[in-house]
Design a protein around this motif. Structure first.
Motif, short mmCIF file in Angstrom:
data_model
loop_
_atom_site.label_atom_id
_atom_site.label_comp_id
_atom_site.label_asym_id
_atom_site.label_seq_id
_atom_site.Cartn_x
_atom_site.Cartn_y
_atom_site.Cartn_z
N LEU A 313 0.86 -1.17 0.00
CA LEU A 313 0.00 0.00 0.00
C LEU A 313 0.90 1.22 0.00
CD1 LEU A 313 -2.90 1.18 0.17
CD2 LEU A 313 -2.53 1.35 2.64
N LEU A 314 0.69 2.11 -0.97
CA LEU A 314 1.51 3.30 -1.12
C LEU A 314 0.77 4.56 -0.68
CD1 LEU A 314 3.08 2.73 -4.67
CD2 LEU A 314 3.89 1.88 -2.45
N ARG A 315 1.52 5.51 -0.13
CA ARG A 315 0.96 6.83 0.17
C ARG A 315 0.73 7.61 -1.12
NH1 ARG A 315 3.74 10.36 2.38
NH2 ARG A 315 5.83 9.52 2.04
N HIS A 316 1.58 7.36 -2.10
CA HIS A 316 1.41 7.98 -3.41
C HIS A 316 2.20 7.16 -4.43
CE1 HIS A 316 5.22 9.84 -1.98
NE2 HIS A 316 5.57 9.73 -3.26
N LEU A 317 1.81 7.26 -5.68
CA LEU A 317 2.55 6.57 -6.73
C LEU A 317 3.90 7.24 -6.92
CD1 LEU A 317 -0.18 5.94 -9.45
CD2 LEU A 317 0.86 4.26 -7.92
N PRO A 318 4.97 6.46 -7.07
CA PRO A 318 6.31 7.04 -7.18
C PRO A 318 6.57 7.66 -8.55
CG PRO A 318 6.43 4.66 -7.37
CD PRO A 318 5.00 4.99 -7.04
N ALA A 319 7.37 8.72 -8.56
CA ALA A 319 7.82 9.30 -9.83
C ALA A 319 8.82 8.35 -10.49
CB ALA A 319 8.47 10.66 -9.56
N ASP A 325 4.29 9.56 -16.89
CA ASP A 325 3.26 9.72 -15.87
C ASP A 325 3.04 8.39 -15.16
OD1 ASP A 325 1.01 10.17 -14.34
OD2 ASP A 325 -0.25 10.87 -16.01
N PRO A 326 3.26 8.31 -13.84
CA PRO A 326 3.08 7.04 -13.14
C PRO A 326 1.63 6.54 -13.18
CG PRO A 326 3.48 8.82 -11.57
CD PRO A 326 3.77 9.36 -12.94
N ARG A 327 0.66 7.44 -13.33
CA ARG A 327 -0.73 7.01 -13.41
C ARG A 327 -0.99 6.26 -14.71
NH1 ARG A 327 -4.21 8.87 -9.68
NH2 ARG A 327 -5.95 8.43 -11.08
#
Length: 514
Positions: A313-319, A325-327
């Motif tokens: 579980l991530l706090r945010h997607l990594p660069a 774009d990681p998304r």
């Protein structure tokens, strides 16, 4: 003693499919499941203490489940397409770039191939190969819910040269002949080794069979995301089975299966002690080696699984170092160190009993397609799940010290992911209520302990060709055993493996079409 027309051993998704078809047809049906819930490995669970995230803990995507089965059983499911098929970060000549394959493929895919390979030749080879493979998938897919066709009948419906490439010769030969770029070769090859421990030139062709199963689901091979997680699939199946009149009993550990071709008897231990029930048919949704033990047979070899499953579980997607774009990059299957030579090197290391120093793996982010698995608070704060599937991690590598080997293997896989990131991975990982990083890793031994898959083999054993390979099998359903009233309805059936429902459907049809 109670009597049922059918007793099904194991309440995983295939057992539930079979139970629903049979109960809908008026047969009294009992399903026995050893765990406190049905679903087997297709479940959603809150893995991390105090964190409201329901992860697809073991199986995680749906491809082979036929739309016809969904319609026949009246399942309320939302299986969503991913906008991206795959993304592969690559480091070339000091530059970080990424190979992006859209779904459906378009101009961005062509441009991505050209940037990586310096021209259009590899993309042309790609479209030519997968165009040909799609014709094979279109021929095979409709037969999966029918009695087995002969290999010769199926071959007559596809290009003979393609049949030889995919069915008769090691897949490595085809990949090396058709493609020149090491990364492109690897993207093709990875579908041949997910959950299967084999080299790409293995003469047994188990890698070819694995490749085929990854590409024939519903005739398209598309892998879709189940909204609500994998547990939503089996919850819908359990509800359908109950509506049809099947009886589902959990916390029921089967200890014995007896069959004589006419009648059967199944014994289990439950909360009220030992019980037995007589029946006409017994359907086995457990691995063939487990069934053999329940029948009192000895000397049956346990299969060997080959994977490392990591949930994050991530706090945010990594660069990403590539700047992509990681998304987009994480929306499909994110390939890590899966160049063709890397896959083969990792296989050779593991075959010699050594943990691969640079292990290939694949990552996907369920929550980008289906944020419903996270609480509204987690979604609002930018959290995401990652599922990592490590390739070429056979159970033998964990045999002497599972805990230590798991820790080292996890470290190496996550280091591989981090090598393509523009920020430290640990800075992105969330922490649970106890302050621990939200990381869970499962080796084949862990999977065996958790869900009862012998050797942690996610297919219950080597996948088989989805057609009759012996003349006497044509016209049968691929679920039959050595005893007339004992059938395989799980992943160990001829057309088994993955979340498909094929074994369950075909075992039910074996009974209903007699």
């Amino acid at each position: 003693m109670d009597f049922y027309d059918v007793v099904i051993v194991g309440g995983g998704h295939n057992g539930l499919v079979a139970a629903t078809y049979l109960a809908q047809s008026g047969l009294s049906t009992l399903v026995l499941e050893q765990q406190p819930h049905t679903g087997g490995a297709a479940v959603s669970e809150r893995v991390f203490p105090g964190v409201d995230a329901r992860l697809s803990r073991y199986s995680y995507l749906v491809s082979l489940l036929p739309d016809k089965v969904v319609a026949d059983l009246g399942l309320s499911l939302d299986l969503r397409s991913r906008a991206v098929a795959s993304y592969t970060p690559v480091r070339r000549s000091g530059r970080d770039v990424g190979l992006m394959v859209e779904r459906p493929e378009g101009a961005a895919t062509r441009a991505s191939f050209a940037e990586l390979t310096g021209g259009d030749a590899e993309y042309a080879a790609w479209t030519d190969f997968y165009g040909a493979v799609s014709s094979l998938a279109a021929a095979v897919a409709p037969t999966l819910l029918e009695p087995l066709q002969s290999a010769s009948d199926l071959r007559s419906h596809v290009d003979g040269a393609l049949w030889e490439e995919v069915v008769e010769r090691p897949l490595g030969e085809t990949i090396e002949r058709r493609f020149a770029d090491d990364t492109v070769r690897g993207v093709v090859a990875t579908d041949a080794v997910i959950g299967t421990f084999a080299g790409l030139h293995d003469t047994s062709l188990i890698q070819n069979r694995c490749f085929l199963y990854h590409l024939i689901g519903n005739g398209t091979g598309e892998w879709r995301v189940p909204v609500g997680g994998m547990g939503a699939v089996t919850d819908a199946l359990a509800a359908a089975a109950r509506r049809a009149g099947a009886r589902l009993v959990t916390n029921a550990s089967v200890t014995s299966v007896q069959v004589d071709g006419v009648r059967g008897s199944v014994t289990w231990l439950g909360g009220d002690g030992e019980r037995s029930v007589d029946c006409t048919w017994v359907l086995s949704n457990v691995a063939p080696s487990t069934l053999a033990a329940l029948r009192g047979q000895t000397g049956v070899e346990k299969p060997e699984g080959s994977q490392l499953k990591i949930n994050l579980l991530l706090r945010h997607l990594p660069a990403l170092k590539s700047g992509d774009d990681p998304r987009r990059a994480f929306a499909g299957t994110f390939h890590i160190d899966e160049d063709y030579t890397q896959l083969e090197s990792a296989y050779q290391s593991a075959a010699s009993g050594v943990l691969p120093p640079t292990p290939p793996s694949e990552v996907y982010c369920h929550s980008l397609t289906d944020p419903s698995i996270l609480s509204l608070q987690l979604v609002a704060s930018g959290h995401h799940t990652l599922t990592v599937f490590g390739v070429h991690f056979p159970a033998r590598l964990f045999a002497s010290d599972n805990d230590s080997a798991r820790a080292l293997a996890t470290q190496r896989v996550l280091a591989g992911l981090e090598s393509y990131l523009a920020e430290p991975l640990e800075d992105c990982i969330a922490r649970d209520a106890d302050g621990n990083l939200c990381i869970e890793a499962k080796t084949p031994y862990d999977i065996e302990d958790s869900v009862g898959m012998p050797g942690g083999h996610i297919f219950h054993g080597d996948l088989q060709w989805p057609w009759a390979t012996d003349a006497g099998d044509a016209g049968r359903w691929g679920t039959e055993t050595d005893v007339a009233n004992l059938l395989i309805c799980g992943a160990g059936a001829r057309r088994g493996g993955a979340v498909s429902g094929l074994g369950g459907h075909n075992a039910a049809m074996t009974i209903l079409t007699r």
